[in-house]
Design a protein around this motif. Structure first.
Motif, PDB file in Angstrom:
ATOM      1  N   ARG B  64       0.798  -1.229   0.000  1.00 43.58           N
ATOM      2  CA  ARG B  64       0.000   0.000   0.000  1.00 43.58           C
ATOM      3  C   ARG B  64       0.832   1.282   0.000  1.00 43.58           C
ATOM      4  NH1 ARG B  64      -2.420  -0.603   6.130  1.00 43.58           N
ATOM      5  NH2 ARG B  64      -0.492  -1.277   7.089  1.00 43.58           N
ATOM      6  N   HIS B  65       2.130   1.173  -0.237  1.00 44.02           N
ATOM      7  CA  HIS B  65       2.962   2.377  -0.250  1.00 44.02           C
ATOM      8  C   HIS B  65       3.413   2.701  -1.674  1.00 44.02           C
ATOM      9  CE1 HIS B  65       3.120   2.268   4.131  1.00 44.02           C
ATOM     10  NE2 HIS B  65       3.345   0.967   4.022  1.00 44.02           N
ATOM     11  N   ASP B  66       3.779   3.966  -1.888  1.00 44.75           N
ATOM     12  CA  ASP B  66       4.227   4.378  -3.225  1.00 44.75           C
ATOM     13  C   ASP B  66       5.552   3.733  -3.594  1.00 44.75           C
ATOM     14  OD1 ASP B  66       2.025   5.919  -3.467  1.00 44.75           O
ATOM     15  OD2 ASP B  66       3.004   7.766  -2.796  1.00 44.75           O
ATOM     16  N   LYS B  67       6.432   3.629  -2.598  1.00 45.86           N
ATOM     17  CA  LYS B  67       7.749   3.038  -2.859  1.00 45.86           C
ATOM     18  C   LYS B  67       7.741   1.581  -2.423  1.00 45.86           C
ATOM     19  CE  LYS B  67       9.893   7.140  -1.078  1.00 45.86           C
ATOM     20  NZ  LYS B  67      10.959   7.638  -0.222  1.00 45.86           N
ATOM     21  N   PRO B  68       8.630   0.777  -2.996  1.00 40.31           N
ATOM     22  CA  PRO B  68       8.730  -0.606  -2.522  1.00 40.31           C
ATOM     23  C   PRO B  68       9.228  -0.657  -1.080  1.00 40.31           C
ATOM     24  CG  PRO B  68      10.420  -0.140  -4.181  1.00 40.31           C
ATOM     25  CD  PRO B  68       9.538   1.072  -4.102  1.00 40.31           C
TER      26      PRO B  68
END
Lengths: 120, 226
Positions: B64-68
Motif C-alpha cells: 500500500r505504499h508508493d515506494k517498494p
C-alpha cells in the motif's frame, strides 16, 4: 570473462566497480566482491520470497510488482546458470549464493534497479 | 512446507511474493557515518515495512505504499543496535526489525564477550574494549515501541544443536516468554541461527508453530506460519 583470483601476487590494482563487472558480464567477479564486503560497515541485502505455510500464497495485486518480480526471477535464473550450474534445485547454499549476487547487483545502495533488460 | 529451492523461488518472484531485506550485525559507533549514508540511501528509495504491512502483503497481496518496501534487520541484540542503528532508523523513518538472542541480553556484561565467542556472535574491535556488548532489557523495551523485536533463540542456536525437549523449551518458548514479558507485546517472529528454513525438522517446526510465532525468518524466505 572472469576476474583473476584475489590472491594473485602482483601489485594491487583498483578493484572494478559492480557496474563495471556487470557491464562485462563477470558474474563470478560480482560474487567475489559481494563476499569481500566489510560487514561491520555494509548490510547484506537479500530479496526474500514470501512463503505461506497456512495455504495457497496470494499473488501480488500490483502489476508493477509482478513485473519487477519477473525481472528478478529472470536475473536469478541467469546468475544461477552462470554460478551454480552444478547444483541440485534444492541446494540451499547454491540458492543463497545466487540470491546474494542478485541483491548485491540490483538492490544494494548504488546498484542498478532490476529491469527486464537485465534478464536478456 | 516450503523448502528452499531455485524453481519455487523463481515462481514466487514471478508472483510478486517478495520483500527486500538488508541484514546487519554489529553496527559500531566508529562506522556510524557509513551506516548512516547507507541507511539514508535506502530510506530515500524504499518505504519502511511495519508488521501490519507484512501481514497485509500475505493476506491480500497488496503493497500500500508508493515506494517498494525494505526491512533493515539488525541481528543478535548488540548494544550498538540500540544505540547506533535504531536512532538512525528513527531519524530516517525506517522501521528496524531486531532479532534478539535473549540470553545474550541476560548475560552479565562481564561475561558477554565470552558468551558471544561461545555462540557464533561476531564481534568487531569496538565490541571488545570492555563494558556491555549486548543491549539491556530497558533498551529492548524501548526499541519495541517503535520497531519490531523478536527472538533469535535464547542462546543463538541452530535447530540442529537444540536437541532435547528442555533445549527446545528454552530456545524457542523461553526466549519468546522473556521478550514478551519486557515488551508487553506478542513476539511476532522467530529466526534460528544460520537462518534455517521452516520444513527442515518436523519436531522443531511444530515447536515454533506451537509457541505461537506468526513468522519465521530464513535465509531465502519469510514463512507465514499462523
Amino acid at each position: 570473462m572472469s576476474t583473476p583470483p584475489l590472491d594473485s601476487s602482483g601489485p594491487a590494482e583498483p578493484l572494478p566497480s559492480t557496474a563495471e563487472l556487470l557491464a562485462r558480464g563477470d558474474i563470478t567477479g560480482i560474487m567475489r566482491a559481494c563476499h569481500e564486503r566489510r560487514l561491520e560497515r555494509e548490510g547484506i541485502p537479500m530479496v526474500l520470497t514470501l512463503a505461506d505455510e497456512r495455504g495457497p500464497l496470494v499473488t501480488a495485486t500490483d502489476d508493477d510488482r509482478r513485473v519487477e518480480g519477473g525481472a528478478y526471477a529472470d536475473v536469478l535464473e541467469r546468475y544461477a546458470a552462470a554460478l551454480t550450474p552444478w547444483a541440485r534445485d534444492d541446494d540451499e547454499g547454491a540458492l543463497i549464493t545466487a540470491m546474494q549476487v542478485l541483491a548485491y547487483t540490483h538492490f544494494a545502495p548504488g546498484a542498478a534497479p532490476v529491469t527486464e533488460e537485465d534478464a536478456r | 512446507m516450503t523448502l528452499p529451492a531455485l524453481s519455487s523461488t523463481l515462481e514466487r518472484y514471478r508472483r510478486g511474493a517478495f520483500i527486500r531485506v538488508v541484514n546487519y550485525h554489529s553496527t559500531p559507533r566508529a562506522t556510524r557515518d557509513e551506516l548512516a549514508r547507507e541507511l539514508a540511501g535506502f530510506a530515500r528509495d524504499y518505504a519502511p515495512v511495519t508488521l501490519d504491512d507484512l501481514d497485509r502483503l500475505f493476506e491480500t497481496g497488496e503493497w500500500r505504499h508508493d515506494k517498494p518496501g525494505l526491512i533493515p534487520v539488525f541481528y543478535e541484540g548488540y548494544r550498538n543496535s540500540a544505540t547506533v542503528a535504531a536512532p538512525l532508523c528513527d531519524e530516517l523513518g525506517l522501521t528496524g526489525w531486531f532479532p534478539i538472542a535473549t540470553s545474550f541480553v541476560d548475560c552479565d556484561p562481564e561475561h558477554q564477550e565470552a558468551f558471544a565467542r561461545a555462540h557464533w556472535i561476531s564481534l568487531v574491535e569496538e565490541d571488545t574494549r570492555g563494558g556491555r556488548i549486548a543491549m539491556n532489557w530497558d533498551e529492548v523495551a524501548e526499541l519495541s515501541r517503535r520497531h519490531v523485536v523478536f527472538p533469535h533463540t535464547a542462546h543463538h542456536e541452530g535447530f540442529d544443536t537444540v536437541l532435547s525437549d528442555a533445549d527446545i523449551e528454552r530456545e524457542v518458548v523461553g526466549s519468546k516468554t522473556a521478550l514478551e514479558a519486557v515488551t508487553g507485546q506478542e513476539a511476532p517472529a522467530f529466526v534460528w541461527l544460520h537462518g534455517s528454513s521452516h520444513g527442515q525438522s518436523p519436531r522443531h517446526d511444530a515447536a515454533v508453530r506451537d509457541a505461537g510465532y506468526r513468522y519465521q525468518f530464513a535465509n531465502t524466505m519469510i514463512h507465514r506460519l499462523r
